[in-house]
Design an enzyme around this catalytic site. Sequence first.
Site, mmCIF file in Angstrom:
data_model
loop_
_atom_site.group_PDB
_atom_site.id
_atom_site.type_symbol
_atom_site.label_atom_id
_atom_site.label_comp_id
_atom_site.label_asym_id
_atom_site.label_seq_id
_atom_site.Cartn_x
_atom_site.Cartn_y
_atom_site.Cartn_z
ATOM 1 N N ASN A 109 37.115 -58.203 -16.345
ATOM 2 C CA ASN A 109 37.404 -58.423 -17.662
ATOM 3 C C ASN A 109 37.597 -60.106 -17.709
ATOM 4 O O ASN A 109 37.610 -60.419 -18.756
ATOM 5 C CB ASN A 109 38.879 -57.684 -17.967
ATOM 6 N N GLU A 126 36.432 -51.391 -9.694
ATOM 7 C CA GLU A 126 36.812 -52.267 -9.159
ATOM 8 C C GLU A 126 37.985 -51.950 -8.352
ATOM 9 O O GLU A 126 39.025 -51.080 -8.953
ATOM 10 C CB GLU A 126 37.467 -53.405 -9.873
ATOM 11 N N SER A 128 43.560 -52.401 -16.704
ATOM 12 C CA SER A 128 42.471 -53.189 -16.673
ATOM 13 C C SER A 128 42.786 -54.657 -16.449
ATOM 14 O O SER A 128 41.981 -55.390 -16.534
ATOM 15 C CB SER A 128 41.704 -52.892 -18.027
ATOM 16 N N HIS A 133 39.960 -49.687 -10.886
ATOM 17 C CA HIS A 133 39.654 -49.773 -12.457
ATOM 18 C C HIS A 133 38.209 -49.384 -12.458
ATOM 19 O O HIS A 133 37.056 -49.849 -12.188
ATOM 20 C CB HIS A 133 39.742 -51.316 -12.706
HETATM 21 N N1 CAA Z 1 30.442 -39.809 -21.640
HETATM 22 C C1 CAA Z 1 29.579 -39.272 -21.041
HETATM 23 N N2 CAA Z 1 28.420 -39.596 -20.819
HETATM 24 C C2 CAA Z 1 28.037 -40.525 -21.934
HETATM 25 C C3 CAA Z 1 28.771 -40.964 -22.680
HETATM 26 C C4 CAA Z 1 30.075 -40.747 -22.424
HETATM 27 N N3 CAA Z 1 31.050 -41.500 -23.408
HETATM 28 N N4 CAA Z 1 28.214 -41.801 -23.608
HETATM 29 C C5 CAA Z 1 26.645 -41.956 -23.168
HETATM 30 N N5 CAA Z 1 26.868 -41.100 -21.886
HETATM 31 C C6 CAA Z 1 25.424 -40.693 -21.418
HETATM 32 C C7 CAA Z 1 24.399 -39.792 -22.035
HETATM 33 O O1 CAA Z 1 24.767 -38.527 -22.018
HETATM 34 C C8 CAA Z 1 23.199 -40.115 -21.446
HETATM 35 O O2 CAA Z 1 23.180 -39.359 -20.253
HETATM 36 P P1 CAA Z 1 21.730 -39.046 -19.704
HETATM 37 O O3 CAA Z 1 21.109 -40.229 -18.944
HETATM 38 O O4 CAA Z 1 22.156 -38.004 -18.299
HETATM 39 O O5 CAA Z 1 20.709 -38.425 -20.549
HETATM 40 C C9 CAA Z 1 23.484 -41.580 -20.843
HETATM 41 O O6 CAA Z 1 24.860 -41.978 -20.972
HETATM 42 C C10 CAA Z 1 22.765 -42.599 -21.947
HETATM 43 O O7 CAA Z 1 23.297 -42.529 -23.126
HETATM 44 P P2 CAA Z 1 22.309 -42.478 -24.678
HETATM 45 O O8 CAA Z 1 21.155 -42.379 -24.351
HETATM 46 O O9 CAA Z 1 23.120 -41.861 -25.447
HETATM 47 O O10 CAA Z 1 22.606 -44.191 -24.942
HETATM 48 P P3 CAA Z 1 22.625 -45.341 -24.256
HETATM 49 O O11 CAA Z 1 21.346 -45.507 -23.418
HETATM 50 O O12 CAA Z 1 22.835 -46.432 -25.523
HETATM 51 O O13 CAA Z 1 23.952 -45.513 -23.189
HETATM 52 C C11 CAA Z 1 25.934 -46.597 -22.769
HETATM 53 C C12 CAA Z 1 25.158 -45.387 -23.801
HETATM 54 C C13 CAA Z 1 25.782 -45.910 -21.414
HETATM 55 C C14 CAA Z 1 27.392 -46.394 -23.261
HETATM 56 C C15 CAA Z 1 25.244 -48.072 -22.967
HETATM 57 O O14 CAA Z 1 25.208 -48.239 -24.349
HETATM 58 C C16 CAA Z 1 26.164 -48.976 -22.166
HETATM 59 O O15 CAA Z 1 25.806 -49.074 -20.998
HETATM 60 N N6 CAA Z 1 27.004 -49.740 -22.893
HETATM 61 C C17 CAA Z 1 27.814 -50.674 -22.270
HETATM 62 C C18 CAA Z 1 29.062 -49.999 -21.634
HETATM 63 C C19 CAA Z 1 29.831 -50.961 -20.879
HETATM 64 O O16 CAA Z 1 29.629 -52.287 -20.977
HETATM 65 N N7 CAA Z 1 30.982 -50.469 -20.407
HETATM 66 C C20 CAA Z 1 32.370 -51.423 -19.890
HETATM 67 C C21 CAA Z 1 33.090 -51.629 -20.991
HETATM 68 S S1 CAA Z 1 34.111 -52.635 -20.261
HETATM 69 C C22 CAA Z 1 35.151 -51.742 -19.494
HETATM 70 O O17 CAA Z 1 35.342 -50.520 -19.482
HETATM 71 C C23 CAA Z 1 36.696 -52.271 -18.847
HETATM 72 C C24 CAA Z 1 37.822 -52.688 -19.557
HETATM 73 O O18 CAA Z 1 38.691 -52.408 -18.865
HETATM 74 C C25 CAA Z 1 37.646 -52.852 -21.056
#
Ligand code: CAA
Length: 283
Positions: free
Chosen positions: A190, A152, A119, A140
């Site tokens: 990031n 990315e 990352s 990424h």
């Molecule tokens: N694995 C697989 N699928 C998942 C999951 C997981 N861990 N968490 C949620 N899902 C799926 C659910 O099954 C659901 O699928 P369907 O649409 O097919 O039903 C869908 O995602 C939506 O889930 P929920 O309704 O339970 O919950 P939500 O609407 O709150 O979504 C989320 C959850 C997608 C995590 C949302 O909260 C979100 O987008 N959060 C922000 C995530 C983000 O910013 N990620 C980037 C992090 S930074 C990074 O990764 C980079 C780094 O280097 C640090």
Amino acid sequence: MIIDKVLVIGAGQMGSGIAQVCAMSGYDVILHDLKDEFVQKGIQSISKNLNRQVEKGKISDEEKQNILSRLTASTDIQNAAGVDLVIEAAIENMEIKSKLFTQLDEIAPKHAILATNTSSLPITEIAAATKRPEQVIGMHFMNPVPVMKLVEVIRGLATADEVYEAIEDMAKKLSKVPVEVNDFPGFVANRILMPMINEAVYTLYEGVASKEDIDSVMKLGMNHPMGPLTLADFIGLDTCLYIMETLHEGFGDDKYRPCPLLRKYVKAGWLGKKTGRGFYEYN
Ligand code: CAA
């Protein structure tokens, strides 16, 4: 450059997510980690995710079985000898990654591409640990990998155009949207996300608002799916701190100075969701 067989190194949250999306898109995937229990845990979480998809009617039980049949468990790094692409999603530590890439360079076939899901660590430095820096690239993925569309694709200084194109093409086959990024600290995601999270921690540290209200501002005011403090807990506060330190060191600019409260939480072992406590508590 034809990619059929993929070795994913690291069966944690990111590695198992990457293995899942590769297997779902028809690739033969070897999921590798140091201990069999780690790999089995990764495969279990993939299986659980696929079960949810079956329950929702998004895939059939037969499709689930086919996806799982494309996945092989590994604790022997020599398995790199039979693949076209390695995607490394191991621990974020330059020394460990350098050693791993030197080893992979010796084992993997000459045509194989060596990608890293780092990352924030420099792709160019990881590539320099191999004799094929033109075939080393950053890939990424975002967490949760099966849900987030972005990849990315990061060019190291020596990455060849055809290697970039092969990975861009593969990301599209995984139903992801690749973006082309050059190798600078934090890449794009990031570099923008972490200072926002760090600023949210400063806002809490300075008593401007409560953690719930800080999160509400960004959720309701900016339509973010999660507030920044919740997101930090979800990513892991140790990871957030590590990336802020990488930005601070890489750019030498105090605007990237990690908030003392973030350091304090990490020192306390309050690393977020994975340890049951971060800015919030989890059962
Ligand atoms: N694995 C697989 N699928 C998942 C999951 C997981 N861990 N968490 C949620 N899902 C799926 C659910 O099954 C659901 O699928 P369907 O649409 O097919 O039903 C869908 O995602 C939506 O889930 P929920 O309704 O339970 O919950 P939500 O609407 O709150 O979504 C989320 C959850 C997608 C995590 C949302 O909260 C979100 O987008 N959060 C922000 C995530 C983000 O910013 N990620 C980037 C992090 S930074 C990074 O990764 C980079 C780094 O280097 C640090």
